[in-house]
Design a protein around this motif. Sequence first.
Motif, PDB file in Angstrom:
ATOM      1  N   UNK A  19      30.635  42.465  38.160  1.00  0.00           N
ATOM      2  CA  UNK A  19      31.736  41.872  38.909  1.00  0.00           C
ATOM      3  C   UNK A  19      31.808  40.356  38.819  1.00  0.00           C
ATOM      4  N   UNK A  20      30.908  39.733  38.105  1.00  0.00           N
ATOM      5  CA  UNK A  20      30.868  38.278  38.041  1.00  0.00           C
ATOM      6  C   UNK A  20      32.071  37.632  37.388  1.00  0.00           C
ATOM      7  N   UNK A  21      32.711  38.332  36.450  1.00  0.00           N
ATOM      8  CA  UNK A  21      33.845  37.754  35.731  1.00  0.00           C
ATOM      9  C   UNK A  21      35.168  37.914  36.469  1.00  0.00           C
ATOM     10  N   UNK A  22      35.167  38.657  37.581  1.00  0.00           N
ATOM     11  CA  UNK A  22      36.413  38.880  38.325  1.00  0.00           C
ATOM     12  C   UNK A  22      36.845  37.595  39.017  1.00  0.00           C
ATOM     13  N   UNK A  23      38.088  37.213  38.741  1.00  0.00           N
ATOM     14  CA  UNK A  23      38.651  35.998  39.350  1.00  0.00           C
ATOM     15  C   UNK A  23      39.562  36.309  40.526  1.00  0.00           C
ATOM     16  N   UNK A  24      40.169  37.489  40.510  1.00  0.00           N
ATOM     17  CA  UNK A  24      41.100  37.856  41.579  1.00  0.00           C
ATOM     18  C   UNK A  24      41.197  39.372  41.648  1.00  0.00           C
ATOM     19  N   UNK A  25      41.535  39.872  42.826  1.00  0.00           N
ATOM     20  CA  UNK A  25      41.748  41.310  42.997  1.00  0.00           C
ATOM     21  C   UNK A  25      42.822  41.521  44.057  1.00  0.00           C
ATOM     22  N   UNK A  26      43.625  42.541  43.837  1.00  0.00           N
ATOM     23  CA  UNK A  26      44.651  42.937  44.795  1.00  0.00           C
ATOM     24  C   UNK A  26      44.376  44.366  45.220  1.00  0.00           C
ATOM     25  N   UNK A  27      44.354  44.605  46.522  1.00  0.00           N
ATOM     26  CA  UNK A  27      44.127  45.945  47.066  1.00  0.00           C
ATOM     27  C   UNK A  27      45.464  46.485  47.555  1.00  0.00           C
ATOM     28  N   UNK A  28      45.779  47.715  47.140  1.00  0.00           N
ATOM     29  CA  UNK A  28      47.027  48.361  47.520  1.00  0.00           C
ATOM     30  C   UNK A  28      46.692  49.622  48.319  1.00  0.00           C
ATOM     31  N   UNK A  29      46.836  49.583  49.647  1.00  0.00           N
ATOM     32  CA  UNK A  29      46.554  50.775  50.452  1.00  0.00           C
ATOM     33  C   UNK A  29      47.519  51.904  50.092  1.00  0.00           C
TER      34      UNK A  29
END
Length: 107
Positions: free
Chosen positions: A19-29
């Motif tokens: 997970x170190x390279x992840x810059x952004x994440x969007x969660x969609x319920x």
Amino acid sequence: MRALVPKNAVSDDTYQQFWGAIEAATVVPARVAAVPGGTYDVYAGVVSVSRTNGTVTSTVVCGRYGIDLATNTVDAVTTKQLRTQPGLLDNAVVAAELRETCRDPGL
């Protein structure tokens, strides 16, 4: 991450590797279901954006997460990667797909 998932015995090196390279994440319920005992199953899609050696990649995942408000913890019950593709995805377009696809109680 450790504060939310204290039972997870993953090392810092493993977290960094995956997970170190992840810059952004969007969660969609997609759906929330109350579970006897005061917990909840949350079905959600996640779009993450990572950058490795200057290359941007988007990954789309569906998951079922157990939420315990009494202990303030989250357990990833199951996850399923739908796809990984180069570049950025339009979250607004992917959100509609995830709201439908990630509702599946078979997750």
